[in-house]
Motif scaffolding. Structure first.
Motif, PDB file in Angstrom:
ATOM      1  N   PHE A 153      60.118 -12.884 -31.698  1.00 53.86           N
ATOM      2  CA  PHE A 153      60.245 -11.433 -31.848  1.00 53.86           C
ATOM      3  C   PHE A 153      60.392 -10.762 -30.482  1.00 53.86           C
ATOM      4  N   SER A 212      66.781 -11.922 -37.939  1.00 53.46           N
ATOM      5  CA  SER A 212      67.353 -10.658 -37.492  1.00 53.46           C
ATOM      6  C   SER A 212      68.716 -10.516 -38.141  1.00 53.46           C
ATOM      7  N   TYR A 259      61.489 -15.985 -40.440  1.00 55.71           N
ATOM      8  CA  TYR A 259      61.761 -14.744 -39.711  1.00 55.71           C
ATOM      9  C   TYR A 259      63.250 -14.672 -39.425  1.00 55.71           C
ATOM     10  N   VAL A 269      61.926  -2.832 -38.060  1.00 60.86           N
ATOM     11  CA  VAL A 269      61.098  -4.011 -38.292  1.00 60.86           C
ATOM     12  C   VAL A 269      60.485  -3.949 -39.688  1.00 60.86           C
ATOM     13  N   THR A 297      63.775 -11.499 -29.049  1.00 56.99           N
ATOM     14  CA  THR A 297      64.804 -10.722 -29.741  1.00 56.99           C
ATOM     15  C   THR A 297      64.839  -9.285 -29.236  1.00 56.99           C
ATOM     16  N   VAL A 310      64.819  -6.629 -38.203  1.00 55.76           N
ATOM     17  CA  VAL A 310      63.999  -7.800 -37.859  1.00 55.76           C
ATOM     18  C   VAL A 310      62.954  -7.979 -38.949  1.00 55.76           C
TER      19      VAL A 310
END
Length: 543
Positions: free
Chosen positions: A241, A204, A202, A258, A244, A214
């Motif tokens: 998440f 960003s 994952y 996203v 963030t 993201v």
């Protein structure tokens, strides 16, 4: 810096001097905003993107599914780059004006604009996002299968052809399907991360002033309790998440876009394969607890900075109603495929997203539709999202649903006229009214309905279809009867000795929909044992 003579040399020297002094301030500011910022691969580029411009462009690729013949993929890549140039963010007049000035008269933002224009040209501020599923669809038990190291390397070579666009990618369910090469999901995931230079699945990425991308990745295949093709976001990733989002709040002007392989439950996207509903792999964390599957839409509702959510997984086009939906201030966008072997409705399409301080514009590049005189792929505007008014405006109509191989998942609404407030007795008869649509609540709070000649369970909070309780072939010719306002559910039909009655019982967890697809690795192991047993009996017979 060798980009255009003495003037550009002066610009580059001055620019690097400014950025060297500012870099520590900007990077430390980024790290304060989020405790999980990924390592910067190119610090100057990362600083530039964090500071000055509002505009950006994205190429969003759906399921890649490479093929033996990659000519269609290569053509689609060229289409995307050409489409980006046709809607380029490069302000040529402004760049020429700045180039006519003395370097010492320009601000940092003006200097970096000149430098980026020289380096990126018409592809300035453009990025590539891949929604995963990199490998070919058929498993041949050889290198290059989905989820193998060769598959990842081949995909990287394909993405490299999008240079100079920075790449951001996530996993799809097939990206962890390298069962012959890797024993565990973690080993398979690590090989994927290593190929693409990632520390976590994952990420960003800041692509403009106050605009953050993201990416959320599925992390299990072998360890799935039911369908291995469920797109599963684990608790650690979900916590990251949420952190963030909290570090990039709407009150500070942030906009968050996203990307996940499957859409979140409750997104309102309705163009999907029936198989994804039957197998429990249509939505993020589809087979999880209600809290796990509903977590994503709850975060959208709690964080108005989430403006866009792109997903793939369904291999269907952008031409159908509700391939773009708008809920709770977020545009949910379905992304198609570019490969001829992976499209399920004959269309091959890619999304482009362009943003600025005012909002977003969402485009489609249709690789299957080409101008007869230029052979260029058609590019159309699909929708515009205005940040100030929080309005999504669709730019055109949509096609009818006309394919028996997939269906538009009916999403109940309170005012749709199909809700049965106090169900008692027969609610549907598939023999006299095969196309009937209705839905109701059971006494235990579960939501059931009849749609598309099937008995379906819906999530009680989002009203998204969860799965099939009774399939069409088992429901044909039978009546659906609700007993005592939802205390029990009964199917009635003609049997050998008269009327046959079958009570539909809930599962152990209280749900009604049936998990018909089991873990793929378990099924493969069972088939291997069965083949071994058959071979043994054949050998015994010959002896």
């Amino acid at each position: 810096c060798r980009m255009g003579g003495l003037w550009m040399h002066g610009v580059c020297t001055l620019f690097i001097g400014f950025m060297s002094s500012a870099r520590g301030l900007v990077v430390s500011s980024l790290n304060r905003r989020s405790s999980a910022v990924l390592p910067l691969r190119n610090s100057i580029a990362a600083v530039r993107m964090s500071a000055t411009r509002d505009s950006f462009s994205l190429v969003v690729l759906g399921d890649l599914h490479m093929e033996d013949d990659m000519s269609a993929h290569d053509e689609a890549r060229a289409d995307c780059l050409a489409a980006l140039r046709s809607i380029s963010l490069l302000d040529t007049a402004e760049v020429e004006r700045l180039r006519a000035c003395r370097a010492g008269e320009l601000s940092v933002s003006e200097l970096e604009l000149v430098l980026d224009a020289a380096r990126q040209g018409e592809l300035i501020d453009a990025h590539l996002v891949s929604l995963g599923d990199l490998g070919r669809k058929d498993i041949r038990h050889e290198p290059g299968d989905a989820g193998t190291s060769k598959c990842f390397a081949d995909a990287k070579a394909f993405f490299d052809g999008f240079a100079p666009l920075p790449l951001h990618l996530i996993t799809g369910n097939h990206d962890l399907e390298g069962l012959d090469e890797f024993e565990t999901d973690s080993a398979n995931l690590q090989a994927w991360m290593s190929t693409f230079g990632l520390d976590t699945p994952y990420w960003s990425a800041q692509v403009a002033r106050r605009t953050l991308l993201v990416g959320l990745s599925t992390v299990r295949f072998r360890d799935a309790p039911f369908s291995s093709h469920e797109v599963y976001i684990d608790p650690d990733q979900l916590a990251w998440f949420e952190n963030t989002l909290e570090a990039h709040p709407a009150k500070d002007g942030w906009r968050v876009l996203v990307f996940s392989h499957a859409p979140p439950m409750g997104s309102g996207l309705r163009v999907l394969q029936g198989v994804h509903i039957r197998n429990g792999c249509a939505w993020l964390n589809h087979c999880g607890s209600p809290d796990e599957s509903r977590a994503f839409l709850r975060l959208v509702r709690a964080h108005p900075q989430i403006k866009l959510w792109c997903s793939g997984h369904f291999h269907l086009s952008h031409n159908f109603e509700d391939s773009i939906s708008y809920k709770d201030g977020c545009a949910f966008v379905q992304v198609g495929v570019i490969g001829p072997a992976s499209t399920r409705d004959g269309r091959r399409q890619t999304r482009l997203v362009q943003g600025d301080a005012a909002g977003l514009r969402i485009y489609t590049v249709s690789h299957h539709e080409r101008d007869p005189s230029t052979n260029a792929a058609t590019v159309r505007l699909d929708a515009e999202l205005d940040y100030d008014s929080a309005q999504l405006t669709l730019a055109h109509g949509s096609d009818a649903y006309d394919d028996d191989d997939w269906f538009s998942a009916y999403v109940p609404e309170e005012a749709d006229g199909c809700y049965l407030e106090s169900p008692n007795g027969q609610v549907a008869c598939t023999q006299s009214a095969p196309k009937s649509v209705c839905w109701w609540h059971m006494a235990d709070g579960k939501t059931l309905g009849v749609h598309d000649r099937q008995l379906v369970e819906y999530d009680a909070e989002t009203l998204s279809p969860l799965g099939i309780v009774v399939a069409e072939d088992k429901l044909a010719g039978r009546q659906v009867v609700v007993v005592n306002e939802g205390e029990a559910l009964v199917l009635m039909g003609e049997g050998e000795g008269g009327t046959a009655v079958e009570v539909v019982h809930p599962n152990e967890d209280g749900s009604y929909w049936r998990r018909v697809q089991r873990n793929k690795r378990v099924r493969l192991e069972e088939k291997a044992r069965e083949a071994l047993a058959r071979q043994w009996f054949e050998e015994q017979g010959k002896a």
